[in-house]
Write a protein that holds these residues in place. Structure first.
Motif, PDB file in Angstrom:
ATOM      1  N   THR A  32     -13.468 -20.181   2.892  1.00  0.00           N
ATOM      2  CA  THR A  32     -12.282 -19.975   3.729  1.00  0.00           C
ATOM      3  C   THR A  32     -12.691 -19.416   5.099  1.00  0.00           C
ATOM      4  OG1 THR A  32     -11.927 -17.983   2.404  1.00  0.00           O
ATOM      5  CG2 THR A  32     -10.458 -19.841   2.004  1.00  0.00           C
ATOM      6  N   LEU A  36     -11.677 -21.037   8.719  1.00  0.00           N
ATOM      7  CA  LEU A  36     -11.044 -20.278   9.806  1.00  0.00           C
ATOM      8  C   LEU A  36     -11.881 -20.362  11.083  1.00  0.00           C
ATOM      9  CD1 LEU A  36      -9.875 -17.125   7.796  1.00  0.00           C
ATOM     10  CD2 LEU A  36      -8.473 -19.050   8.552  1.00  0.00           C
ATOM     11  N   ARG A  37     -13.205 -20.196  10.946  1.00  0.00           N
ATOM     12  CA  ARG A  37     -14.076 -20.248  12.141  1.00  0.00           C
ATOM     13  C   ARG A  37     -14.015 -21.626  12.799  1.00  0.00           C
ATOM     14  NH1 ARG A  37     -16.867 -16.448   9.083  1.00  0.00           N
ATOM     15  NH2 ARG A  37     -17.883 -18.049   7.839  1.00  0.00           N
ATOM     16  N   ILE A  54      -9.668 -11.528  12.106  1.00  0.00           N
ATOM     17  CA  ILE A  54     -11.117 -11.534  11.857  1.00  0.00           C
ATOM     18  C   ILE A  54     -11.815 -10.504  12.746  1.00  0.00           C
ATOM     19  CG2 ILE A  54     -13.221 -12.931  12.156  1.00  0.00           C
ATOM     20  CD1 ILE A  54     -11.641 -15.337  11.138  1.00  0.00           C
ATOM     21  N   GLN A  58      -9.983  -7.406   9.431  1.00  0.00           N
ATOM     22  CA  GLN A  58      -8.874  -7.431   8.462  1.00  0.00           C
ATOM     23  C   GLN A  58      -8.754  -8.798   7.815  1.00  0.00           C
ATOM     24  OE1 GLN A  58      -5.475  -6.392  10.789  1.00  0.00           O
ATOM     25  NE2 GLN A  58      -6.057  -4.239  10.932  1.00  0.00           N
ATOM     26  N   ILE A  65      -3.488 -17.950   4.009  1.00  0.00           N
ATOM     27  CA  ILE A  65      -4.784 -18.420   3.484  1.00  0.00           C
ATOM     28  C   ILE A  65      -4.577 -19.228   2.196  1.00  0.00           C
ATOM     29  CG2 ILE A  65      -5.445 -16.372   2.119  1.00  0.00           C
ATOM     30  CD1 ILE A  65      -7.861 -17.837   4.576  1.00  0.00           C
ATOM     31  N   PHE A  89     -12.995 -16.627  -1.219  1.00  0.00           N
ATOM     32  CA  PHE A  89     -11.635 -16.751  -1.756  1.00  0.00           C
ATOM     33  C   PHE A  89     -11.737 -16.729  -3.269  1.00  0.00           C
ATOM     34  CE2 PHE A  89      -7.766 -18.489  -3.260  1.00  0.00           C
ATOM     35  CZ  PHE A  89      -6.807 -18.237  -2.294  1.00  0.00           C
ATOM     36  N   ARG A  91      -9.660 -13.057  -2.181  1.00  0.00           N
ATOM     37  CA  ARG A  91     -10.030 -11.741  -1.665  1.00  0.00           C
ATOM     38  C   ARG A  91      -8.992 -10.683  -2.018  1.00  0.00           C
ATOM     39  NH1 ARG A  91     -13.525 -13.866   2.753  1.00  0.00           N
ATOM     40  NH2 ARG A  91     -14.787 -12.163   3.560  1.00  0.00           N
ATOM     41  N   GLN A  95      -4.077 -13.574  -4.190  1.00  0.00           N
ATOM     42  CA  GLN A  95      -4.835 -14.819  -3.970  1.00  0.00           C
ATOM     43  C   GLN A  95      -5.430 -15.332  -5.278  1.00  0.00           C
ATOM     44  OE1 GLN A  95      -7.780 -14.668  -0.790  1.00  0.00           O
ATOM     45  NE2 GLN A  95      -6.374 -13.590   0.584  1.00  0.00           N
ATOM     46  N   ARG A 136     -21.670 -14.477  15.307  1.00  0.00           N
ATOM     47  CA  ARG A 136     -20.324 -14.237  14.781  1.00  0.00           C
ATOM     48  C   ARG A 136     -19.739 -12.991  15.415  1.00  0.00           C
ATOM     49  NH1 ARG A 136     -19.722 -15.011   8.306  1.00  0.00           N
ATOM     50  NH2 ARG A 136     -18.195 -13.365   8.678  1.00  0.00           N
ATOM     51  N   ASP A 138     -17.622 -11.033  14.406  1.00  0.00           N
ATOM     52  CA  ASP A 138     -17.343  -9.915  13.489  1.00  0.00           C
ATOM     53  C   ASP A 138     -18.618  -9.320  12.883  1.00  0.00           C
ATOM     54  OD1 ASP A 138     -17.819 -12.200  11.983  1.00  0.00           O
ATOM     55  OD2 ASP A 138     -16.254 -11.782  10.503  1.00  0.00           O
ATOM     56  N   ARG A 147     -14.805  -4.264   7.843  1.00  0.00           N
ATOM     57  CA  ARG A 147     -14.774  -5.313   6.815  1.00  0.00           C
ATOM     58  C   ARG A 147     -15.143  -4.733   5.457  1.00  0.00           C
ATOM     59  NH1 ARG A 147     -18.867  -9.195   9.342  1.00  0.00           N
ATOM     60  NH2 ARG A 147     -18.571 -10.538   7.538  1.00  0.00           N
TER      61      ARG A 147
HETATM   62  P1  AMP Z   1     -16.229 -14.642   5.534  1.00  0.00           P
HETATM   63  O1  AMP Z   1     -16.905 -15.726   6.302  1.00  0.00           O
HETATM   64  O2  AMP Z   1     -15.911 -15.039   4.124  1.00  0.00           O
HETATM   65  O3  AMP Z   1     -16.981 -13.328   5.612  1.00  0.00           O
HETATM   66  O4  AMP Z   1     -14.820 -14.389   6.244  1.00  0.00           O
HETATM   67  C1  AMP Z   1     -14.721 -13.931   7.584  1.00  0.00           C
HETATM   68  C2  AMP Z   1     -13.329 -13.384   7.858  1.00  0.00           C
HETATM   69  O5  AMP Z   1     -12.351 -14.435   7.668  1.00  0.00           O
HETATM   70  C3  AMP Z   1     -12.865 -12.259   6.938  1.00  0.00           C
HETATM   71  O6  AMP Z   1     -13.340 -11.000   7.365  1.00  0.00           O
HETATM   72  C4  AMP Z   1     -11.348 -12.392   7.023  1.00  0.00           C
HETATM   73  O7  AMP Z   1     -10.867 -11.870   8.236  1.00  0.00           O
HETATM   74  C5  AMP Z   1     -11.154 -13.904   7.083  1.00  0.00           C
HETATM   75  N1  AMP Z   1     -11.043 -14.477   5.712  1.00  0.00           N
HETATM   76  C6  AMP Z   1     -11.900 -15.340   5.089  1.00  0.00           C
HETATM   77  N2  AMP Z   1     -11.494 -15.633   3.842  1.00  0.00           N
HETATM   78  C7  AMP Z   1     -10.328 -14.941   3.659  1.00  0.00           C
HETATM   79  C8  AMP Z   1      -9.424 -14.800   2.571  1.00  0.00           C
HETATM   80  N3  AMP Z   1      -9.635 -15.414   1.389  1.00  0.00           N
HETATM   81  N4  AMP Z   1      -8.327 -14.005   2.750  1.00  0.00           N
HETATM   82  C9  AMP Z   1      -8.098 -13.377   3.931  1.00  0.00           C
HETATM   83  N5  AMP Z   1      -8.918 -13.438   4.976  1.00  0.00           N
HETATM   84  C10 AMP Z   1     -10.029 -14.220   4.864  1.00  0.00           C
END
Ligand code: AMP
Length: 191
Positions: A32, A36-37, A54, A58, A65, A89, A91, A95, A136, A138, A147
């Protein structure tokens, strides 16, 4: 069909081990965070909303999602037949409940949750190291700490949730990439 959730804190190695799982078990990868990215890169409305969350460390709201995940499953009916690796996912508990329903509607279920367990100081080190290469937004110290806090408050209760269902497989996430993958394989081969 083999449906796996790869679970763990930010920096625990979910993405790295997902790559190896996809290769070995021929699973379809759904991250996920990657979805988003990709939306942020393309400047979509979803990307604009997601970026705000992100960059604050948060979570994107559950309803949003969950809809995205349902869409990815629908768009990839052919690709998901052998099984899916869910990375990032669920999280939150809502969900996880939604995932159960989405899979039940498609006649399938989660088989195992692979939990990569890594101490906190190591997580921060890895995120900062990744930040030097990933670009990235974040992967900086402030957002990384937020995070991790988000993970502890909202995501870590899923461990007990999946333990109760007998699906959680604890994996020591410290060591070489290949050694950790061997532990995962051992644990999944007994399914
Ligand atoms: P990740 O690449 O999985 O570390 O995700 C990066 C960021 O995307 C997270 O810190 C969240 O802000 C957002 N994100 C990714 N997956 C989810 C999810 N399942 N629920 C909510 N936010 C998500």
């Amino acid at each position: 069909m083999l449906n796996i959730v790869i679970f763990g804190a930010p920096g625990s190695g979910k993405g790295t081990q997902s790559d190896k799982l996809i290769d070995h078990y021929k699973l379809f990868h759904i991250s996920t965070g990657d979805v988003l990215r990709d939306n942020i890169r393309r400047g979509t409305d979803l990307g604009k909303v997601a970026k705000g969350y992100i960059d604050q460390g948060q979570l994107v709201p559950d309803e949003l999602i969950i809809d995205i995940l349902a869409q990815v499953l629908d768009d990839n009916k052919e690709n998901i037949q052998e099984g899916v690796i869910f990375d990032g996912f669920p999280r939150t508990i809502p969900q996880a409940e939604a995932l159960e329903q989405l899979l039940a509607d498609r006649g399938t279920k989660i088989d195992a949750v692979v939990g990569l367990e890594v101490p906190e100081d190591e997580l921060i080190k890895r995120i900062l190291l990744r930040g030097q290469m990933s670009g990235r937004s974040d992967d900086n110290e402030d957002t990384a700490r937020k995070r991790l806090e988000t993970y502890h408050n909202q995501t870590s209760p899923l461990k007990a949730y999946y333990e109760e269902q007998g699906k959680y497989r604890a994996i020591n996430g410290l060591g070489s990439i290949d050694d950790i993958f061997d532990l995962i394989k051992e644990s999944l081969d007994s399914l």
